[in-house]
Motif scaffolding. Sequence first.
Motif, PDB file in Angstrom:
ATOM      1  N   ARG A 146     -13.850   2.464   7.158  1.00  0.00           N
ATOM      2  CA  ARG A 146     -12.340   2.768   7.579  1.00  0.00           C
ATOM      3  C   ARG A 146     -11.885   1.612   8.060  1.00  0.00           C
ATOM      4  O   ARG A 146     -10.397   1.256   7.952  1.00  0.00           O
ATOM      5  N   PHE A 147     -12.359   0.875   9.118  1.00  0.00           N
ATOM      6  CA  PHE A 147     -11.748  -0.376   9.565  1.00  0.00           C
ATOM      7  C   PHE A 147     -11.532  -1.440   8.528  1.00  0.00           C
ATOM      8  O   PHE A 147     -10.720  -1.953   8.610  1.00  0.00           O
ATOM      9  N   ALA A 148     -12.812  -1.334   7.942  1.00  0.00           N
ATOM     10  CA  ALA A 148     -12.806  -2.582   6.826  1.00  0.00           C
ATOM     11  C   ALA A 148     -11.501  -2.273   5.843  1.00  0.00           C
ATOM     12  O   ALA A 148     -10.774  -3.204   5.475  1.00  0.00           O
ATOM     13  N   ASN A 149     -11.275  -1.092   5.497  1.00  0.00           N
ATOM     14  CA  ASN A 149     -10.507  -0.797   4.359  1.00  0.00           C
ATOM     15  C   ASN A 149      -8.787  -1.057   4.837  1.00  0.00           C
ATOM     16  O   ASN A 149      -8.124  -1.393   4.246  1.00  0.00           O
ATOM     17  N   PHE A 150      -8.601  -0.580   6.271  1.00  0.00           N
ATOM     18  CA  PHE A 150      -7.592  -0.464   7.079  1.00  0.00           C
ATOM     19  C   PHE A 150      -7.141  -2.217   7.256  1.00  0.00           C
ATOM     20  O   PHE A 150      -6.034  -2.554   6.894  1.00  0.00           O
ATOM     21  N   ALA A 151      -8.187  -3.078   7.569  1.00  0.00           N
ATOM     22  CA  ALA A 151      -7.951  -4.400   7.623  1.00  0.00           C
ATOM     23  C   ALA A 151      -7.468  -4.949   6.344  1.00  0.00           C
ATOM     24  O   ALA A 151      -6.628  -5.739   6.191  1.00  0.00           O
ATOM     25  N   SER A 152      -8.234  -4.650   5.182  1.00  0.00           N
ATOM     26  CA  SER A 152      -7.874  -5.135   3.947  1.00  0.00           C
ATOM     27  C   SER A 152      -6.606  -4.587   3.519  1.00  0.00           C
ATOM     28  O   SER A 152      -5.745  -5.515   2.708  1.00  0.00           O
ATOM     29  N   LYS A 153      -6.004  -3.718   3.888  1.00  0.00           N
ATOM     30  CA  LYS A 153      -4.595  -3.094   3.679  1.00  0.00           C
ATOM     31  C   LYS A 153      -3.404  -3.924   4.430  1.00  0.00           C
ATOM     32  O   LYS A 153      -2.423  -4.123   3.877  1.00  0.00           O
ATOM     33  N   ILE A 201     -21.183   4.492   9.765  1.00  0.00           N
ATOM     34  CA  ILE A 201     -21.056   5.276   8.723  1.00  0.00           C
ATOM     35  C   ILE A 201     -19.634   5.568   8.651  1.00  0.00           C
ATOM     36  O   ILE A 201     -19.110   5.584   7.438  1.00  0.00           O
ATOM     37  N   PHE A 202     -19.016   5.898   9.727  1.00  0.00           N
ATOM     38  CA  PHE A 202     -17.560   6.485   9.564  1.00  0.00           C
ATOM     39  C   PHE A 202     -16.566   5.348   9.864  1.00  0.00           C
ATOM     40  O   PHE A 202     -15.487   5.411   9.455  1.00  0.00           O
ATOM     41  N   PHE A 203     -16.816   4.567  10.961  1.00  0.00           N
ATOM     42  CA  PHE A 203     -15.709   3.641  11.641  1.00  0.00           C
ATOM     43  C   PHE A 203     -15.738   2.427  10.839  1.00  0.00           C
ATOM     44  O   PHE A 203     -14.670   2.124  10.191  1.00  0.00           O
ATOM     45  N   VAL A 204     -16.953   1.836  10.361  1.00  0.00           N
ATOM     46  CA  VAL A 204     -16.804   0.398   9.791  1.00  0.00           C
ATOM     47  C   VAL A 204     -15.940   0.556   8.355  1.00  0.00           C
ATOM     48  O   VAL A 204     -15.152  -0.361   8.212  1.00  0.00           O
TER      49      VAL A 204
END
Length: 161
Positions: free
Chosen positions: A32-39, A27-30
């Motif tokens: 954020r991590f996906a958004n971070f990687a896409s940035k 719920i919380f990490f995936v």
Amino acid sequence: MNGKRGSTIFLKVIIFLAGIAVLALCIFFVPRFANFASKLYPNIASLKFLIFIVMYGAAVPFYFGLYQAFNLLRYIDKNTAFSELSVKALKNIKSCAITISGLYVLSLPLFHVIAKKIDPPIGLMVIIIVFASLVIAVFAAILQRLLQEAINIKSENDLTV
């Protein structure tokens, strides 16, 4: 309450807590991590979705494996641990662990690309997940074989008596 029942309750609680922890990560990490990687790589449009596929894809066999482990503990509580149901549960746990490991092995290039731009050892975390899953798979396979041999010996003894 006897010692066996108490230890299975403890293990059931551990299974439940592991499920809650992975749910919290999903719920919380995936996201954020996906958004971070896409940035990090805005020119790779599918990066975010690949991360979702790998991480949520691994959550499915993880939860199925937890369910099988819970069933195994129920069989122990009912004194039916030496049964084909237990062998099948161990086989399913092994398959789930291999699936998780396989998903993360296939995703190593993806995480390697992400790890190039950030300091934390993302690749090391993926390798730890792969090896932990493989250890669980090997352990489940050994238990499955030992349990099957015990069941075979028990059925041979039942036939001779």
